[in-house]
Structure formats: C-alpha cells, structure tokens
Design a protein around this motif. Structure first.
Motif, PDB file in Angstrom:
ATOM      1  N   VAL A 199     -66.749  54.178 -78.176  1.00  0.00           N
ATOM      2  CA  VAL A 199     -67.920  53.302 -78.155  1.00  0.00           C
ATOM      3  C   VAL A 199     -67.465  51.933 -78.643  1.00  0.00           C
ATOM      4  O   VAL A 199     -66.887  51.821 -79.731  1.00  0.00           O
ATOM      5  CB  VAL A 199     -69.047  53.855 -79.047  1.00  0.00           C
ATOM      6  N   LEU A 200     -67.700  50.920 -77.824  1.00  0.00           N
ATOM      7  CA  LEU A 200     -67.312  49.561 -78.169  1.00  0.00           C
ATOM      8  C   LEU A 200     -68.556  48.732 -78.471  1.00  0.00           C
ATOM      9  O   LEU A 200     -69.516  48.729 -77.691  1.00  0.00           O
ATOM     10  CB  LEU A 200     -66.526  48.910 -77.039  1.00  0.00           C
ATOM     11  N   VAL A 201     -68.534  48.044 -79.600  1.00  0.00           N
ATOM     12  CA  VAL A 201     -69.598  47.125 -80.007  1.00  0.00           C
ATOM     13  C   VAL A 201     -68.977  45.736 -80.091  1.00  0.00           C
ATOM     14  O   VAL A 201     -68.040  45.528 -80.873  1.00  0.00           O
ATOM     15  CB  VAL A 201     -70.209  47.538 -81.353  1.00  0.00           C
ATOM     16  N   HIS A 202     -69.482  44.817 -79.282  1.00  0.00           N
ATOM     17  CA  HIS A 202     -68.879  43.485 -79.197  1.00  0.00           C
ATOM     18  C   HIS A 202     -69.882  42.425 -79.619  1.00  0.00           C
ATOM     19  O   HIS A 202     -71.004  42.384 -79.099  1.00  0.00           O
ATOM     20  CB  HIS A 202     -68.409  43.214 -77.768  1.00  0.00           C
ATOM     21  N   GLY A 203     -69.507  41.564 -80.563  1.00  0.00           N
ATOM     22  CA  GLY A 203     -70.360  40.451 -80.988  1.00  0.00           C
ATOM     23  C   GLY A 203     -70.213  39.289 -80.022  1.00  0.00           C
ATOM     24  O   GLY A 203     -69.370  38.410 -80.228  1.00  0.00           O
ATOM     25  N   ASN A 204     -71.014  39.292 -78.965  1.00  0.00           N
ATOM     26  CA  ASN A 204     -70.856  38.281 -77.915  1.00  0.00           C
ATOM     27  C   ASN A 204     -71.194  36.883 -78.422  1.00  0.00           C
ATOM     28  O   ASN A 204     -70.441  35.936 -78.201  1.00  0.00           O
ATOM     29  CB  ASN A 204     -71.743  38.635 -76.718  1.00  0.00           C
ATOM     30  N   HIS A 205     -72.334  36.745 -79.110  1.00  0.00           N
ATOM     31  CA  HIS A 205     -72.716  35.478 -79.740  1.00  0.00           C
ATOM     32  C   HIS A 205     -73.447  35.814 -81.037  1.00  0.00           C
ATOM     33  O   HIS A 205     -74.534  36.387 -81.000  1.00  0.00           O
ATOM     34  CB  HIS A 205     -73.641  34.653 -78.843  1.00  0.00           C
ATOM     35  N   ILE A 206     -72.876  35.466 -82.158  1.00  0.00           N
ATOM     36  CA  ILE A 206     -73.525  35.666 -83.454  1.00  0.00           C
ATOM     37  C   ILE A 206     -73.785  34.272 -84.008  1.00  0.00           C
ATOM     38  O   ILE A 206     -72.939  33.678 -84.682  1.00  0.00           O
ATOM     39  CB  ILE A 206     -72.677  36.507 -84.422  1.00  0.00           C
ATOM     40  N   ARG A 207     -74.960  33.744 -83.710  1.00  0.00           N
ATOM     41  CA  ARG A 207     -75.262  32.347 -84.052  1.00  0.00           C
ATOM     42  C   ARG A 207     -75.832  32.186 -85.457  1.00  0.00           C
ATOM     43  O   ARG A 207     -75.738  31.120 -86.043  1.00  0.00           O
ATOM     44  CB  ARG A 207     -76.249  31.775 -83.022  1.00  0.00           C
ATOM     45  N   ASP A 208     -76.478  33.247 -85.971  1.00  0.00           N
ATOM     46  CA  ASP A 208     -77.074  33.163 -87.306  1.00  0.00           C
ATOM     47  C   ASP A 208     -76.702  34.417 -88.096  1.00  0.00           C
ATOM     48  O   ASP A 208     -77.401  35.434 -88.026  1.00  0.00           O
ATOM     49  CB  ASP A 208     -78.598  33.025 -87.207  1.00  0.00           C
ATOM     50  N   PRO A 209     -75.608  34.364 -88.846  1.00  0.00           N
ATOM     51  CA  PRO A 209     -75.202  35.541 -89.626  1.00  0.00           C
ATOM     52  C   PRO A 209     -76.037  35.772 -90.864  1.00  0.00           C
ATOM     53  O   PRO A 209     -75.882  36.798 -91.533  1.00  0.00           O
ATOM     54  CB  PRO A 209     -73.751  35.217 -89.981  1.00  0.00           C
ATOM     55  N   GLY A 210     -76.930  34.816 -91.192  1.00  0.00           N
ATOM     56  CA  GLY A 210     -77.756  34.961 -92.384  1.00  0.00           C
ATOM     57  C   GLY A 210     -76.897  35.123 -93.627  1.00  0.00           C
ATOM     58  O   GLY A 210     -75.832  34.503 -93.771  1.00  0.00           O
ATOM     59  N   SER A 211     -77.337  35.981 -94.520  1.00  0.00           N
ATOM     60  CA  SER A 211     -76.585  36.224 -95.760  1.00  0.00           C
ATOM     61  C   SER A 211     -75.625  37.389 -95.613  1.00  0.00           C
ATOM     62  O   SER A 211     -74.993  37.797 -96.589  1.00  0.00           O
ATOM     63  CB  SER A 211     -77.574  36.514 -96.903  1.00  0.00           C
ATOM     64  N   PHE A 212     -75.484  37.923 -94.384  1.00  0.00           N
ATOM     65  CA  PHE A 212     -74.696  39.137 -94.178  1.00  0.00           C
ATOM     66  C   PHE A 212     -73.253  38.835 -93.772  1.00  0.00           C
ATOM     67  O   PHE A 212     -72.414  39.735 -93.745  1.00  0.00           O
ATOM     68  CB  PHE A 212     -75.351  40.012 -93.103  1.00  0.00           C
ATOM     69  N   GLY A 213     -72.966  37.593 -93.386  1.00  0.00           N
ATOM     70  CA  GLY A 213     -71.638  37.273 -92.898  1.00  0.00           C
ATOM     71  C   GLY A 213     -71.418  37.688 -91.464  1.00  0.00           C
ATOM     72  O   GLY A 213     -70.309  37.593 -90.932  1.00  0.00           O
ATOM     73  N   GLY A 214     -72.433  38.139 -90.809  1.00  0.00           N
ATOM     74  CA  GLY A 214     -72.381  38.617 -89.432  1.00  0.00           C
ATOM     75  C   GLY A 214     -73.713  39.285 -89.123  1.00  0.00           C
ATOM     76  O   GLY A 214     -74.682  39.139 -89.881  1.00  0.00           O
ATOM     77  N   GLN A 215     -73.781  40.046 -88.033  1.00  0.00           N
ATOM     78  CA  GLN A 215     -75.016  40.720 -87.663  1.00  0.00           C
ATOM     79  C   GLN A 215     -74.930  42.212 -87.986  1.00  0.00           C
ATOM     80  O   GLN A 215     -74.100  42.936 -87.435  1.00  0.00           O
ATOM     81  CB  GLN A 215     -75.293  40.548 -86.166  1.00  0.00           C
ATOM     82  N   PRO A 216     -75.790  42.720 -88.885  1.00  0.00           N
ATOM     83  CA  PRO A 216     -75.824  44.169 -89.132  1.00  0.00           C
ATOM     84  C   PRO A 216     -76.379  44.921 -87.913  1.00  0.00           C
ATOM     85  O   PRO A 216     -77.231  44.407 -87.201  1.00  0.00           O
ATOM     86  CB  PRO A 216     -76.775  44.303 -90.336  1.00  0.00           C
ATOM     87  N   TYR A 217     -75.868  46.126 -87.690  1.00  0.00           N
ATOM     88  CA  TYR A 217     -76.363  46.943 -86.578  1.00  0.00           C
ATOM     89  C   TYR A 217     -76.224  48.417 -86.929  1.00  0.00           C
ATOM     90  O   TYR A 217     -75.526  48.796 -87.892  1.00  0.00           O
ATOM     91  CB  TYR A 217     -75.605  46.633 -85.281  1.00  0.00           C
ATOM     92  N   SER A 218     -76.874  49.255 -86.121  1.00  0.00           N
ATOM     93  CA  SER A 218     -76.784  50.709 -86.279  1.00  0.00           C
ATOM     94  C   SER A 218     -76.558  51.340 -84.912  1.00  0.00           C
ATOM     95  O   SER A 218     -77.165  50.913 -83.927  1.00  0.00           O
ATOM     96  CB  SER A 218     -78.058  51.276 -86.911  1.00  0.00           C
ATOM     97  N   VAL A 219     -75.684  52.349 -84.866  1.00  0.00           N
ATOM     98  CA  VAL A 219     -75.352  53.045 -83.619  1.00  0.00           C
ATOM     99  C   VAL A 219     -75.577  54.539 -83.813  1.00  0.00           C
ATOM    100  O   VAL A 219     -75.223  55.101 -84.858  1.00  0.00           O
ATOM    101  CB  VAL A 219     -73.889  52.781 -83.212  1.00  0.00           C
ATOM    102  N   VAL A 220     -76.155  55.184 -82.787  1.00  0.00           N
ATOM    103  CA  VAL A 220     -76.356  56.633 -82.780  1.00  0.00           C
ATOM    104  C   VAL A 220     -75.682  57.187 -81.529  1.00  0.00           C
ATOM    105  O   VAL A 220     -75.839  56.637 -80.430  1.00  0.00           O
ATOM    106  CB  VAL A 220     -77.854  56.989 -82.787  1.00  0.00           C
ATOM    107  N   VAL A 221     -74.932  58.283 -81.681  1.00  0.00           N
ATOM    108  CA  VAL A 221     -74.193  58.896 -80.579  1.00  0.00           C
ATOM    109  C   VAL A 221     -74.485  60.394 -80.584  1.00  0.00           C
ATOM    110  O   VAL A 221     -74.471  61.034 -81.642  1.00  0.00           O
ATOM    111  CB  VAL A 221     -72.672  58.682 -80.730  1.00  0.00           C
ATOM    112  N   SER A 222     -74.750  60.960 -79.404  1.00  0.00           N
ATOM    113  CA  SER A 222     -74.916  62.414 -79.299  1.00  0.00           C
ATOM    114  C   SER A 222     -74.302  62.901 -77.997  1.00  0.00           C
ATOM    115  O   SER A 222     -74.340  62.211 -76.980  1.00  0.00           O
ATOM    116  CB  SER A 222     -76.399  62.811 -79.379  1.00  0.00           C
ATOM    117  N   ALA A 223     -73.704  64.093 -78.055  1.00  0.00           N
ATOM    118  CA  ALA A 223     -73.094  64.722 -76.878  1.00  0.00           C
ATOM    119  C   ALA A 223     -72.762  66.163 -77.232  1.00  0.00           C
ATOM    120  O   ALA A 223     -72.606  66.500 -78.416  1.00  0.00           O
ATOM    121  CB  ALA A 223     -71.835  63.972 -76.445  1.00  0.00           C
ATOM    122  N   PRO A 224     -72.635  67.045 -76.244  1.00  0.00           N
ATOM    123  CA  PRO A 224     -72.252  68.435 -76.535  1.00  0.00           C
ATOM    124  C   PRO A 224     -70.888  68.514 -77.210  1.00  0.00           C
ATOM    125  O   PRO A 224     -69.946  67.820 -76.813  1.00  0.00           O
ATOM    126  CB  PRO A 224     -72.210  69.078 -75.137  1.00  0.00           C
TER     127      PRO A 224
END
Length: 817
Positions: free
Chosen positions: A335-360
């Motif tokens: 699974v690839l997560v790419h920060g294409n444009h992070i214009r406002d990182p706020g106080s986090f230094g970047g953009q926080p995110y969450s990923v969920v994956v399911s498969a047999p």
C-alpha cells in the motif's frame, strides 16, 4: 422557538462536549446545500483538523435533488444518507427516495455512506411529564440514519478501547483508548457493502451501506463474516513523501471476500471561503501495487488496473478489489501513500492520516522485505529507475510510478503538464506563443503567475513580486499617520480608516474585546469590522468605550455612522449597551451616513455579530468624547467677522416617531417593539456660559484635519461661532468638509438654506455657526444660515424572513419520520 442558531465560533458548539471527553458528535440538523465552500463547512473542517480525535457525524439531508446540506457537505464530516430499513437484504438495497444525493458543488463524494433511515421505530413522547408515556412510532429521514451510524461508531470505539482488537478477546493491554477521528471514519467507510450494481463510490450511495460484521472479530467465532484487518493510525506524511506498507495474503484462498484499502485524513480548512473549486488543501494519493507491479488507485470505478487517474478531489479514498481480481494474482502487495501536495501541515509537520486494510489471510510484513522484491509500480511508467521495488523519477516527473509530469520544472511553476510534457498554462496572461513552457508573461502582466497588471492605486509596482509597494511614510510613535495596504495599495492598513487611511480606527479582533480608553489625546476615532468591502461569516466583535481622563470621566460620548453601515438584516447586527448594561440600540440593515446612534455618558459596550450564512459590506462608526484638548497657544489666522441678523425659528409640525419592529436576534426569536436612538431638540436657546470647545466635541476638535477649536469673542447667547483651525500638512489641503458636513447634519438639528463647500489649505480655518446649542454647519467662505428644527427619526424595517437551520429530517415530505 423552533429555530436553531449556531454560535459564530464552531468551537463553541463542539468545544463543551469535547472538553468533557466526548469524541463522537451526532448531528441530525443542517442548513441548505451550498454552491461554494461555506463558512460553516470551512469552520467545521478547521476544527476537526485541529482536533484529530473527534468524529463528527451529520445527516446528508432529505431533499433528493437539492444536494447534501451543510455542514454535512464538509470535507472532514462523516455524511450519512438513508437506505430502506428491513431485515430482508433485498429491501436494504434501495436508497430512500428522500435521501439527499451528491456529489457536492466541487465534485466531492457525499454522502460518505448509507444507514437505515426509512422507516425506523423511534420513541415517542406526548409531552406530558406526568403521563409517564413510553410509546413508539415510525420515523424516517437521514436524521434517523445518522444516530444509528453514530451508535455503531460508539460500539467500534468501545471494541477498540476495551482491547478486543486484534485477538477477539478482551485484553486490557491491547486497549486503544483514543483512536483518531480519521481512523473511526475510515473503519466505518471500510465496513460498507456496495449496493447491487455499484462499482465504486458515487454521489448517490457514497461508499455503500454500513455492515458492522466487517469490523468485529470475536475469538469464539461468533462472527464468521469477519475478514482479517490491519490499520495504521496518526501517520504523518510530508509534501512529496511516500509511505510504503507491505502485506501478504493467500491468493489461493477459497474466500470470496474483497481486498479493501481505505484512507482518510482530516484536511485543513485553510481553503478560501466561497471558493467554487476543490477546497482540498492537503492532497494524499492511495494505491495498491501487486508483486508484478500492477497498480490500483483510489476511488476508481470498476477497479481495473491501468494508467493511474489519481483522485485530487476527495480526502477519502478507497481501493476495493473483488475476489475475481485478486485470486491467483496477488500473494503479496504494498500500500503506497503519497503526499502529492501538503500545503498546510499545521502543527503536525505534515498531514496526519489513517489507513485500514483487509483481505483473506492478511498479514503485515513490518520488515518490508516482501516489498523489496516487488516489481516497481507500472514499471515506473517507462521513464524512471526501479531500485529496491521503488521508482526513482527524473526531475520532469514525479509520483510513486513517475506517471505525473512535474509542472514546477517543466512549466516554470505556472501550469500543469501532461505525461509527454505538454504544458497547460495557468491563465491567459501567460504568453504560450513566446514560450510553450509558460515562462513568459504577456505585455502588461507581472508576478510569479503573470496575474497582476501593476495597476497600483498609489506607490510603485514590484514587477517580479507582482504587488504594489505602498511607500507608507514613517510616523512618530503614537501618531496615526497614513498607511495603505493590499496588492494595489487600495486598502487601509489594520487599525487605519477613512478615505485617506490616516484616521485612527479600531478593527474587529474576532472573538476578543477591544477596550478604548478615551483621554485628551484619544478623544475620537473609528470603529470598523475591517478595511475590506465585506465582513466574514462568523465574525463576533466587542468594543468598550470608556472616558478615563481625570476630571472628565462623565464626558459625553457620541456615536455616529461615519461612511457606511450595511449589514445583513436581521441575522447580523450591532448592539450598543449603555453604562447600566442595558441595550440602547439594536441595529441591522442599512443606515444613512451621519446617523446618530448614541449620545450620552459611558462606559459603552458595542457588539457586532455575524451568523454563519450571508454577509454584507460592514460598517464604519465615528466616536467622539467631550474631552478638551490640552492648552494650546496656536493662534487663528485673521478672519472677517460677519454680522448675523436675528433669526427666528420657523413653525414646524410635530412629528411622531413610528413604532419600529426590532431586528430579531438569533437568541431572541420573538418580535418586540423598539425605537431607534433619538436626539431630543432643545425647546429654547440656552444661556451662553463658559463656552469652550467641549460643547461641540465631535464637530471640530475631533475631526481629522481640524483638531483645534477656538471660540472667538464674537459668539453671543443666541449665536455660537467656532473656528476650527486646519493643522494638516497634506499638500492637497485639509478640506475634509464632507465629513464635517456629515457630522453636522448627523445631529438632525439643522436645516441648511445654503451650502458652499470650498477646500481649505493648511493654516486656514473653517467657520462654524450654530443657533441654539446644537446643529453646527461649516463653511470656509461665509456664514451659513441655520434654523433650529425639531428632530424625529422614523425607521421602517422590511418583513423579517424566517430563515432557519432546520433539523435535517424536518424536510422529508412533512411525514412522520
């Protein structure tokens, strides 16, 4: 009252419950669908961006053809539509006829998912506290679906907090006490089942119908529908960064379960209010890459692998592969997560995110070894180098598979480009004939994006920067000075006002109180919302005016409309409170220049409130306190004395002030009578006593360019004559006579037979003559005859519209819901 009015700061809505630990907010209400990025959506998005642990759930609305209502259309909201409710699976396949459809005005996928909403058995009360009524009735609406989804979220949060994940047994050591709002939203969207015939998310059904069995695993085997699930919470990605997560699965499995990956992030609310383009600030792209280099990207219909069409519109993305696509094909994937444009990182230094994956038979390879042997995604589009399973792109291209042209390098940062490096320049002011790479501006256009014409109201233009240099002069400390601002130097700097941007002004400090202590050195000024031509939704401001000059604490204070007063009626308003704390004026709509709003002692409290919809120009108020200047030795220039014949006041019919319907405040939705602030005309000419400039503070001593007031000996008991000495050093002279005239007329006490306004030059004076103790008028060339008239004000307010923020299910065809 049935009206619901939001506070101007959405934090005042979310904040109290968040402060006591609530992390799920269920909301079955909303406004109307918006055709642009509304203040309500913007403020909710920003609050959720700053409070990453909050999940906010909103009803999508109950008019199928009118769009998803605000705030349910917000980027960071979990927006809920309704499907028919039944234990029969085929019935649940139908979307409720009333459920609001998307997408939003800018193409975002809303609603996010569907919950049971037609019908739902609900509690019913007869409203009698003594009957102990405990009955039920059928209701319908997205307002029914929303709390059911919120309840599901509460069960999910409990499941995580009590440590059931991942073993299926309650293990306190495994507790996840504070999952993020994006993770909760991602898991709920991840648990959806698509409707029959649905091949990807759409604007009618979102990502599908909520089915909780996809989320909960129990060790006793009581949920055979569960598919192994992994998640990553609160990861932070920087601009241009790529995160890689490696997994294995059993490609020979007999399961027909899907391979699903979902990503959610709470995006910044920094996009401009009112924008009609995509308001996504921080854009993240999701993809799955198989061991053979096949690539699937988020939110694509039919899920077929091909050249990627990346989603730059939504802050929810999902890849969902049916078993027919992964069986015999996928044994390991990343699974690839790419920060294409992070214009406002706020106080986090970047953009926080969450990923969920399911498969047999899913298993996560935390070492990353399985990914290293993979073929690179899409073979790096034929232009990059594959190193350890990852693409290294040339400077002309970027992304995880080098599939996107780099507009910064290829198009000089002034456009986007296709894969074969053909530029589409950002605007028509870029000369594509001279340079197809967008490197040249057309004649007369300047700046980094060739979008400024250097038409400066004043100052000089910095052609490279594309802005005007206003050249504001330096001023001594404590002086107001002239200060212009804005790209064209056509606006006043903060806390400057007037047509010349040289008057002291006190602008709104949103949600804060500004205290103005009136002294001999600060006896007048302006109160404004801002220096723009309109105010913002949600503005809320307070000013305190208090005379503190020793010996003059009881000085009279005047408040008048300076240049304009134009605010949305009746929902936005200005209120003035007297020294006893009681309201003396409630003002909305449009008021004429020079209108007197208050005369009396302080302290005064002035408040401005703007609701979350609609706006207008704003206001500029002039205040002046009857506090004398310090002693001055400046002499008046020689003037010619004019003899004024005796004047008799004409007979004027009595005028009765009409009853005025006050604008209704959002917290006072009842109609009541109110009269506009009145100035009472004196019935006789007062005896002239120790006449000083304090008698007319706002007419001379407190007006820009005429700060010095001198009373010549020619004043008599029936005629008051003042000279206002011009102190301006402005080469254009100090002839702010329009302001003087406006303030004189603002008293409502004079009838002017003749008006001659001539410009004054520095060092000259303006003669003021009054009959009675009020009602002056100014001229530079002659005495103007004035007569004392009774004063009456009549204000007619238009019929108030009953605009509401309604419960979302209140619209559903007027049925029991």
């Amino acid at each position: 009252s049935t009206d619901l009015v939001l506070p101007p700061d959405i934090g005042d809505y979310y904040g109290p419950t968040w402060a006591v630990g609530a992390r799920i907010s269920s909301n079955s209400w909303g406004g109307s669908a918006s055709s642009s990025y509304s203040f309500t959506d913007k403020s909710s998005d920003m609050y959720l961006f700053e409070h990453q642990d909050l999940l906010s759930v909103f009803a999508a609305g109950n008019y199928a053809t009118r769009g998803v209502i605000i705030p349910g259309s917000g980027k960071n909201i979990l927006s809920i539509g309704a499907h028919d409710n039944s234990n029969t699976p085929s019935v649940r396949e139908a979307v409720a006829g009333f459920s609001a459809r998307g997408p939003t005005y800018d193409g975002r996928l809303k609603p996010d998912l569907m919950g049971p909403g037609a019908p739902v058995k609900s509690s019913r009360s007869d409203g009698n506290l003594n009957s102990k009524n405990c009955d039920t009735e059928n209701k319908q609406g997205t307002s029914m679906a929303t709390p059911l989804v919120s309840g599901s979220a509460a069960l999910l949060r409990q499941y995580l907090a009590e440590g059931y994940y991942p073993t299926g047994s309650k293990v306190p050591a495994n507790n996840i006490s504070n999952p993020s709002g994006p993770l909760m939203k991602a898991m709920l969207i991840h648990s959806t089942t698509q409707f029959t015939g649905q091949n990807g998310p759409d604007g009618t059904r979102g990502f599908g119908r909520l089915e909780l069995q996809h989320l909960f695993y129990f060790a006793d085997g009581s949920n055979p529908s569960y598919v192994p699930l992994e998640f990553i919470d609160r990861a932070v990605i920087a601009d241009g960064g790529t995160h890689e997560y490696c997994f294995t699965m059993n490609q020979a499995s007999t399961s027909n379960a899907e391979l699903v990956v979902t990503i959610v992030w709470h995006d910044s609310g920094a996009a401009a209010e009112g924008t009609k383009t995509v308001p996504v600030v921080n854009d993240i792209d999701l993809s799955i890459v198989s061991q053979e280099g096949r690539i699937w990207v988020g939110n694509k219909q039919n899920w077929q692998p091909s050249l990627p069409a990346w989603d730059h519109t939504n802050n929810v993305e999902q890849v969902r592969l049916p078993s027919s696509m992964w069986k015999g094909v996928v044994s390991k994937f990343k699974v690839l997560v790419h920060g294409n444009h992070i214009r406002d990182p706020g106080s986090f230094g970047g953009q926080p995110y969450s990923v969920v994956v399911s498969a047999p038979a899913l298993a996560r390879d935390s070492t990353g070894h399985s990914c290293a042997t993979n073929t690179c995604p899409n073979k790096c589009s034929g232009i990059g180098q594959c190193v350890g399973g990852s693409c290294q792109c040339p400077a002309t291209h970027h992304h995880v598979d080098c599939s996107l042209c780099n507009g910064t390098s290829v198009c000089n940062g002034r456009g986007e480009c296709s894969f074969d490096k053909v530029c589409a320049c950002a605007n028509a002011h870029i000369d594509v004939v001279a340079d197809a790479s967008c490197g040249v501006c057309k004649a007369g256009w300047y700046g980094p994006m060739c979008d400024f014409d250097c038409n400066c109201a004043r100052g000089t233009c910095d052609q490279a920067a594309g802005l005007c240099m206003c050249g504001n002069p330096s001023v001594p400390p404590g002086d107001v000075g002239v200060c212009y601002d804005g790209q064209r130097c056509d606006k006043c700097c903060r806390d400057h006002g007037g047509s010349g941007c040289d008057r002291r002004s006190f602008w709104c400090s949103n949600k804060l109180t500004r205290t103005i202590n009136l002294t001999s050195s600060l006896r007048n000024g302006l109160i404004q919302v801002n220096g723009d031509s309109k105010y913002r939704n949600g503005d809320s401001c307070t000013w305190i005016l208090n005379a503190v000059e020793p010996g003059h604490e009881d000085a009279s204070i005047d408040i008048l409309v300076d240049e304009y007063f134009q605010i949305e009626t009746p929902y936005d308003y200005v209120k003035i409170y007297g020294p006893d704390g009681k309201q003396v004026a409630h003002l909305s709509g449009t008021l004429a220049k020079g209108s007197r709003l208050y005369r009396g002692v302080g302290p005064l409290r002035i408040t401005f409130f703007a609701d979350l919809e609609g706006d207008d120009k704003g206001f500029s108020l002039f205040f002046a306190a009857a506090i004398p200047l310090p002693a001055t030795s400046r002499a008046l220039p020689t003037t010619t004395t004019t003899t004024v014949p005796a004047v008799t006041s004409p007979t004027v019919p009595a005028v009765t002030s009409p009853t005025v319907t006050s604008p209704i405040t959002p917290t006072e939705k009842t109609t009541h009578a109110n009269t506009s602030p009145q100035t009472t005309a004196p019935t006789s000419l007062p005896e002239l006593e120790a006449l000083t400039c304090r008698d007319t503070p706002e007419y001379c001593t407190n007006v820009r360019d005429y700060p010095t007031c001198i009373v010549p000996s020619s004043s008599t008991s029936s005629k008051r004559e003042y000279h206002c000495q011009c102190d301006s050093v402005n080469p254009s002279g100090c002839g702010d006579l329009e302001t003087l005239n406006m303030i004189a007329k603002g008293s409502g006490m004079v009838a002017v037979q003749e008006t001659v306004l001539l410009s004054a030059t520095p060092g000259s004076s303006v003669r003021l003559v009054t009959v009675g103790d009020e009602g002056p008028f100014f001229t530079t060339s002659r005495v103007v005859w004035v007569f004392l008239l009774p004063f009456a004000v009549g204000v007619a307010l238009s019929q108030l519209f009953n605009r509401k923020l309604v419960g979302a299910d209140e619209d559903a065809d007027d049925e029991d819901m």
